[in-house]
Enzyme design. Structure first.
Site, short mmCIF file in Angstrom:
data_model
loop_
_atom_site.label_atom_id
_atom_site.label_comp_id
_atom_site.label_asym_id
_atom_site.label_seq_id
_atom_site.Cartn_x
_atom_site.Cartn_y
_atom_site.Cartn_z
N ASP A 208 51.46 -15.31 21.19
CA ASP A 208 52.59 -15.42 20.29
C ASP A 208 52.67 -16.89 19.88
OD1 ASP A 208 54.93 -14.81 18.89
OD2 ASP A 208 56.19 -15.20 20.64
N ASP A 210 56.07 -18.77 18.73
CA ASP A 210 57.32 -19.42 19.15
C ASP A 210 57.52 -19.30 20.66
OD1 ASP A 210 58.34 -20.17 16.50
OD2 ASP A 210 58.44 -18.01 16.18
N LYS A 357 75.48 -11.13 14.57
CA LYS A 357 74.08 -10.72 14.55
C LYS A 357 73.46 -10.95 13.17
CE LYS A 357 71.19 -6.61 15.25
NZ LYS A 357 71.20 -5.16 15.60
N ILE A 360 72.97 -14.76 12.51
CA ILE A 360 71.80 -15.27 13.22
C ILE A 360 70.52 -14.82 12.52
CG2 ILE A 360 70.46 -15.09 15.35
CD1 ILE A 360 72.79 -16.92 15.73
N ARG A 361 70.50 -13.58 12.07
CA ARG A 361 69.31 -13.07 11.37
C ARG A 361 69.07 -13.84 10.08
NH1 ARG A 361 70.47 -7.51 9.75
NH2 ARG A 361 71.31 -8.53 7.90
N VAL A 363 69.71 -16.90 9.51
CA VAL A 363 69.14 -18.20 9.83
C VAL A 363 67.61 -18.14 9.85
CG1 VAL A 363 68.97 -20.00 11.59
CG2 VAL A 363 71.18 -18.91 11.14
N HIS A 364 67.09 -17.01 10.34
CA HIS A 364 65.63 -16.83 10.43
C HIS A 364 65.06 -16.25 9.14
CE1 HIS A 364 65.37 -17.59 14.83
NE2 HIS A 364 66.59 -17.08 14.85
#
Length: 643
Positions: A208, A210, A357, A360-361, A363-364
């Protein structure tokens, strides 16, 4: 009882070799065919330990935390040994020396893994503390006191005085062991094994990105928290007062559960029991009494636990946070809950959870975090040279390598250029970005798409996964067909136990390695004298309580209850030393956490960082430590002393 001493010596040192312990094992095995002979049995129990003590009496006795009378007492008894024809009951004449030999066996059981340790695996603290606990709670001296207490009750002697005598003697011996234990430490760079695995069998290494190849500083969590908090305010119209909240780095730990309906964050053990004292509403703990009332006890039924991947949906009210990126999410949930409760604002916990939730999503998914990291990569990425060294070592030994990550190509490219250099793709045979794990491991429908250096998606059908190219999405079944990389010759590393490792080990037979950055900090705490002192005495005290609870008279029960209160006061300290709110990532007091249970099931090996591989050659075999099951323990912790 004395035959048991002989058998315990065999059991404890059965796997040792090339050491004084190995010598003792061999000597005892030579006598194994004549166990019914009383004198041979007596020699096995007495002379074997004595010869070892005779070689290095002061060292051995200091390790025992005992006086040199252990040496001289055995010597006197051996001189007075009877002829070989004595019957078995003659062993009773040598009761004292046999009991001291039994102490020797107890100590070996606790110390064998640290006195004769390998270079990297210096000490398994769990095994040592277990062994010390058995030594102190089952030592024959304590049993002698207990036996005398039992027999003297009919004579009217002072039970309380004798119980405290056992307590003080146990504490004295515990104090004697602590300096020796403290001089040994677990190496944070060790690779730990849940399942036996040899690197000589591994031909292909997968990673992976990260928190596996790229490790991030604490600045990243602050960044995620701040951006998501601001999204709640600007997009979801949450109160401006939330801006006063800042990220709290040491508030939460990974692996916690969140009750979406009740807005409670908590730690749950491997048996679905809540660890009391770790339940938080907002930033404040919930009392044990309230927790027990809300859940009608401490057990969380399976039907409301999170699904296989830790998610909450389809009526499941529990969400488990397994990702390191989830630490800012847990903290933000707690801060918003704290704000609403502090201002007496009526709110729906389910809506709050979904909004946080989504923030936060965003942000990505919207690339906000990616752009911020790329703009100041040196601030956010650390330990890059160690990851580079691992990849270089694998390449030099002719190992094939691949990368499967959920992150986009531009983000990965910037990071890998910083870690390795502009030619980083030359190290990997296959690179897959935006893979959408864990769906990547289960959904057969998504084909691979090739990505250009500019990020453009091509439409041609993929017939071969080529080195130097970048691929997006796809699925594992197509990956296996195109590469032929199947089974236990593949080792894949990731930090997310569910999304990275679970399907690979359960469905596809790959070997798996979990990257647990928190491990380094916890091991350093475990190596401190404060922790060793606390845990050694806690184990000994638990053994005392377990053995002495058989005395049912009021005076004895009062003493045992006082010991229980002391134990109850110590247990929160063992939690707080790791994290004041939630304790260790791996334990809820005695039991493993729910996180630990998943880790042991889905990861063959685990380590603090990928750099731990640098300490091993490619012929190395990792062996899990064989710790006894409860019914395999030779002395039986739960065996009561009969009155």
């Amino acid at each position: 009882m004395y035959l048991m001493t002989y058998r315990r010596c065999l059991w404890i040192v059965g796997g040792a070799s090339a050491s004084p312990v190995g010598w003792l094992a061999g000597w005892l095995r030579d006598q194994a065919g004549t166990v019914p002979n009383a004198e041979v049995t007596r020699k096995a129990a007495i002379q074997g330990p004595f010869r070892y003590l005779q070689k290095t009496p002061s060292t051995a006795c200091s390790r025992l935390g005992a006086n040199l009378d252990l040496y001289t007492g055995c010597h006197a008894k051996i001189k007075a040994m009877a002829p070989l024809s004595l019957p078995l009951f003659s062993l009773l004449k040598h009761k004292e020396c046999l009991q001291k030999a039994n102490i020797f066996c107890n100590v070996l059981q606790g110390l064998q893994h640290r006195t004769f340790r390998s270079r990297l695996w210096k000490r398994n603290f769990g095994a040592v503390s277990h062994g010390v606990g058995q030594l102190l709670s089952h030592q024959p001296r304590a049993k002698n006191y207990a036996a005398s207490v039992c027999s003297s009750s009919a004579d009217g002697q002072d039970m309380t005085e004798k119980l405290w005598s056992v307590y003080n003697e146990t504490k004295r011996q515990t104090e004697g062991l602590i300096p020796d234990i403290s001089t040994n430490s677990v190496d944070p760079d060790t690779i730990f094994a849940n399942n036996e695995m040899s690197l000589r069998d591994i031909e292909i290494y997968g990673f992976d990105y990260d928190y596996t190849l790229a490790f991030y500083s604490s600045h990243l969590h602050t960044l995620i928290f701040n951006i998501a908090r601001d999204i709640l305010i600007t997009k979801h119209r949450y109160p401006e007062g939330l801006r006063k909240y800042e990220y709290i780095p040491d508030f939460a730990v990974r692996g916690l559960h969140y009750d979406v309906q009740k807005a409670l964050l908590m730690k749950i053990d491997a048996f679905h029991y809540i660890q009391l004292g770790t339940v938080y509403r907002g930033l404040h703990p919930v009392s044990d009494e309230e927790v027990i009332a809300m859940y009608e006890g401490c057990h969380i039924p399976l039907e409301i636990m999170s699904d296989f991947y830790g998610k909450s949906h389809h009526g499941l009210s529990m969400k488990q946070f397994m990702d390191i990126f989830s630490l800012p999410e847990m903290t933000l949930l707690s801060c918003v809950n704290d704000f609403f409760m502090g201002h007496n604002i009526d709110y729906e916990p389910v809506h709050l959870y979904k909004d946080v939730k989504e923030a936060i999503r965003d942000v990505h998914v919207k690339g906000i975090m990616y752009r911020a990291v790329e703009a100041d990569i040196g601030k956010y990425i650390c330990y890059g040279e160690q990851s580079h060294a691992v990849l270089k070592k694998l390449s030099e030994h002719g190992k094939k390598m691949f990368l499967i990550t959920n992150s986009p190509f531009d983000f990965v490219d910037h990071g890998m250029r910083y870690i390795v250099g502009k030619d980083w793709r030359d190290l990997f045979d296959v690179v897959i970005v935006q893979a959408d794990k864990p769906s990547f491991f289960n959904d057969r429908r998504k084909p691979f798409r090739r990505v250009t250096d500019k990020g453009a998606l091509l439409w041609d059908r993929i017939h071969k996964l080529e080195k130097g190219q970048i691929y997006k999405q796809g699925n594992l079944y197509e990956f296996l067909r195109l590469t032929g990389w199947r089974g236990s010759k593949v080792l894949y590393f990731g930090d997310h136990i569910y999304s990275d490792l679970a399907d690979l080990t359960l469905k596809h037979g790959w070997r798996t390695g979990a990257i647990i950055p928190e491990l380094r900090k916890e091991i350093k705490i475990m190596n401190t004298e404060q922790y060793v002192h606390m845990m050694t005495w806690l184990q000994a005290l638990t053994g005392l309580i377990e053995q002495m609870q058989v005395h049912r008279d009021p005076a004895s029960q009062a003493v045992v209850e006082e010991w229980i209160r002391e134990r109850d006061a110590m247990r929160p300290q063992t939690k707080d030393i790791f994290n004041a709110q939630f304790g260790s990532l791996f334990r809820t007091y005695h039991n493993p956490t729910y996180f630990s249970r998943r880790l042991s099931r889905f990861a063959d090996i685990y380590m603090a960082s990928i750099s731990c591989l640098l300490n091993y050659d490619f012929q190395h075999t990792f062996f899990p430590r064989r710790t006894p099951l409860q019914h395999e323990s030779p002395s039986g912790l739960n065996t009561p002393l009969r009155v």
